[in-house]
Scaffold this active site. Structure first.
Site, PDB file in Angstrom:
ATOM      1  CG  HIS A 138      -0.557   0.128   2.543  1.00 56.94           C
ATOM      2  ND1 HIS A 138      -0.259  -0.823   3.244  1.00 56.94           N
ATOM      3  CD2 HIS A 138       0.085   1.302   3.154  1.00 56.94           C
ATOM      4  CE1 HIS A 138       0.090  -0.263   4.578  1.00 56.94           C
ATOM      5  NE2 HIS A 138       0.354   1.168   4.301  1.00 56.94           N
ATOM      6  CG  ASP A 168       0.017  -4.090   2.887  1.00 55.75           C
ATOM      7  OD1 ASP A 168       0.061  -3.548   1.533  1.00 55.75           O
ATOM      8  OD2 ASP A 168      -0.075  -3.367   3.769  1.00 55.75           O
ATOM      9  CB  SER A 243       3.208   1.702   6.010  1.00 60.65           C
ATOM     10  OG  SER A 243       1.931   1.384   6.607  1.00 60.65           O
ATOM     11  N   GLY A 299     -13.648 -19.597  -5.124  1.00 56.01           N
ATOM     12  CA  GLY A 299     -14.826 -18.711  -5.536  1.00 56.01           C
ATOM     13  C   GLY A 299     -16.138 -18.873  -4.582  1.00 56.01           C
ATOM     14  CB  ILE A 302     -15.329 -19.141   4.025  1.00 55.15           C
ATOM     15  CG1 ILE A 302     -14.092 -18.419   3.779  1.00 55.15           C
ATOM     16  CG2 ILE A 302     -15.799 -20.014   2.656  1.00 55.15           C
ATOM     17  CD1 ILE A 302     -13.013 -19.491   3.766  1.00 55.15           C
TER      18      ILE A 302
END
Length: 512
Positions: A138, A168, A243, A299, A302
């Site tokens: 990011h 990330d 970050s 696909g 959950i």
């Protein structure tokens, strides 16, 4: 209780003060099995498990972290990025979780017909002498220009090598050789209570060190956008701009990549999260080799079955991943997997949580056959699914559709009241009125009853109750009666809404 959850470590613009540090080659720091280090007044002693040596500071106080910082700081860098934001003359800061935030008291700079320039900053660290730098996805994902500021004051242009939005993580590179670098530690897993040191660029103040401990392990539910990471939780202060910076153990080894915070204010409240080295190193190694990160794909959406076990009437101790929805035309759909199924094993190995299923499927390659054992209608069945390739986060988000429509005409409440909800079979007229997609079957809620029962709205569709598919109002009545006969005060329902399928334990009202 925390008022809100935010992930906002990325970019913050401002004056940057480069930390002075010595340049050098490979950073040499003792391993967990090394002897005492010159200059340290602490001691190394065997740990209780006999697995090596654990650090023991002097009684009553920790050692200074100055020697460690002096060794590792040259490998930590500040990363400045430029992006484009459409329109306007105001300059913006890109902050993950908040989007583009205007800089107070500043006019836009570099604005043209393509939009204004947005500036941002984060952290990173060298992992190789030839210029490879690890950071967060990011921090650099939308960058048009990347500049790296070294601890010795140099500024170098960088290029993006590769990134993986599902963890990330990203790798960038600067030209040159003999950069100081640090190494990941995969073997020695940090324990809760172990010292950690975070080094980075909070609020544009490069060369900042903070210290704390490992507060917790295995935080797998921190961010739905990074489903393949069990984060380390640390209390070393990390803030916006940290970050992509490293978390070190007391031996100067990288045990994590700082990535997110919980904060009701946007600043550190002592709860930060780092991507563990066991996740970061394999991914960044592949990115450095120029590989694209691909993962297996079912696909499905959950969740954990635990909160609904009793309401579903499942035996005590049943664990697994509850399938809330199935993507039409996806691998699971083609193989006959259904919403409401509970996955309890994959390829003969138990599945205890939804995160475990996500990661196990992610380890598969496209085309692999995944043998899933599921609980369906009270029986255990096996469904073989041929894995696909997981789409990007943007593609997944696009596939989930938009928000609920506004201003839809309010229908007259037709149907029968069952457990406080007015429900009816889905007729063509009701399907059109509530814009219920083809393929969504069950009974439609036409009135939520008193108190807008647990967030129900007209047009929601009850698809399953307990472990049974609902095809008629009588099916729901039977499920309610069975729950009450068993002494239950709640009933598991799987409900279609315009925003996606939602599982819930519905609180049963008193019988009238």
């Amino acid at each position: 209780m925390m008022k809100r959850k935010e992930f906002m470590l990325g970019a913050i613009a401002g004056l940057t003060f480069a930390a002075a540090a010595t340049a050098g080659g490979v950073i040499d720091w003792p391993s967990a099995n090394a002897g005492p280090v010159a200059g340290f007044t602490g001691r190394l002693s065997p740990d209780a498990g006999g697995s090596g040596l654990a650090f023991a500071p002097p009684q009553g106080a920790p050692l200074s972290f100055a020697d460690i910082f002096a060794q590792v700081a040259p490998a930590v860098v500040q990363i400045d990025v430029k992006t484009r934001v459409a329109g306007g003359q105001q300059r913006f800061i890109q902050i993950p979780g908040l989007g583009a935030v205007p800089v107070p008291g500043e006019e836009g700079q570099g604005a043209d017909e393509e939009g204004a320039t947005a500036l941002g900053a984060g952290s990173g660290f060298f992992v190789a002498a030839n210029g490879y730098i690890v950071t967060n996805n990011h921090v650099v994902a939308e960058a048009t220009e990347i500049t790296v500021k070294l601890a010795d004051g140099r500024e170098l242009e960088a290029r993006l090598v590769g990134r993986d939005e599902d963890t990330d993580l990203a790798v960038i590179k600067v030209d040159g050789t003999d950069f100081p670098f640090v190494s990941f530690e995969e073997a020695a897993q940090p324990r809760v209570g172990d010292w950690v040191i975070a080094v980075g660029n909070p609020f544009g103040l490069g060369g900042t060190a903070t210290a704390g401990i490992v507060s917790a392990q295995g935080r797998g539910e921190v961010d739905n956008n990074t489903p393949y990471t069990d984060y380390l939780q640390i209390d070393a202060a990390i803030n916006r701009g940290n970050s992509g910076g490293p978390t070190f153990d007391i031996y100067g080894r990288v045990i994590g990549v700082n990535s997110a915070i919980y904060s009701p204010t946007g600043g550190s409240v002592g709860i930060g999260f780092a991507i563990p080295a066991s996740v970061a190193k394999p991914i960044t190694d592949r990115l450095m080799r120029g590989e694209t990160i691909e993962r297996g794909y079912l696909g499905v959406e959950i969740g954990n079955v635990d909160p609904f076990r009793e309401a579903m009437g499942l035996p005590a101790g049943t664990r697994g991943a509850l399938i809330n929805s199935v993507t039409p035309g996806g691998p699971a759909d083609r193989s006959g997997l259904r919403y409401g199924d509970v996955v309890v094993a994959m390829n003969g190995q138990p599945i205890l949580t939804s995160s475990e299923l996500t990661r196990r499927v992610g380890q598969a390659r496209a085309g692999d056959t995944l043998r899933l054992e599921v609980l369906r209608d009270g029986r255990r069945q096996t469904v073989n699914v041929r894995s696909g390739t997981r789409p990007s986060q943007a593609e997944l988000q696009a596939g989930r559709g938009g928000e609920e429509g506004a201003g839809a005409p309010a229908p007259a409440p037709v149907g029968k009241v069952v457990a406080g909800l007015t429900v009816a079979p889905i007729t063509p007229a009701l399907r059109q009125r509530y814009e219920i997609p083809a393929g969504v079957n069950g009974i439609v809620v036409t009135q939520a009853g008193r108190g807008n029962a647990q967030g129900f709205q007209p047009g929601y569709v009850i698809m399953r109750a307990r472990t049974t598919a609902i095809t008629s109002v009588a099916d729901l009545e039977t499920a309610v009666q069975a729950a009450r006969a068993g002494g239950g005060d709640s009933l598991f329902l799987l409900v279609w809404t315009p925003r996606g399928n939602v599982p819930l334990a519905y609180d049963l009202p008193e019988p009238e």
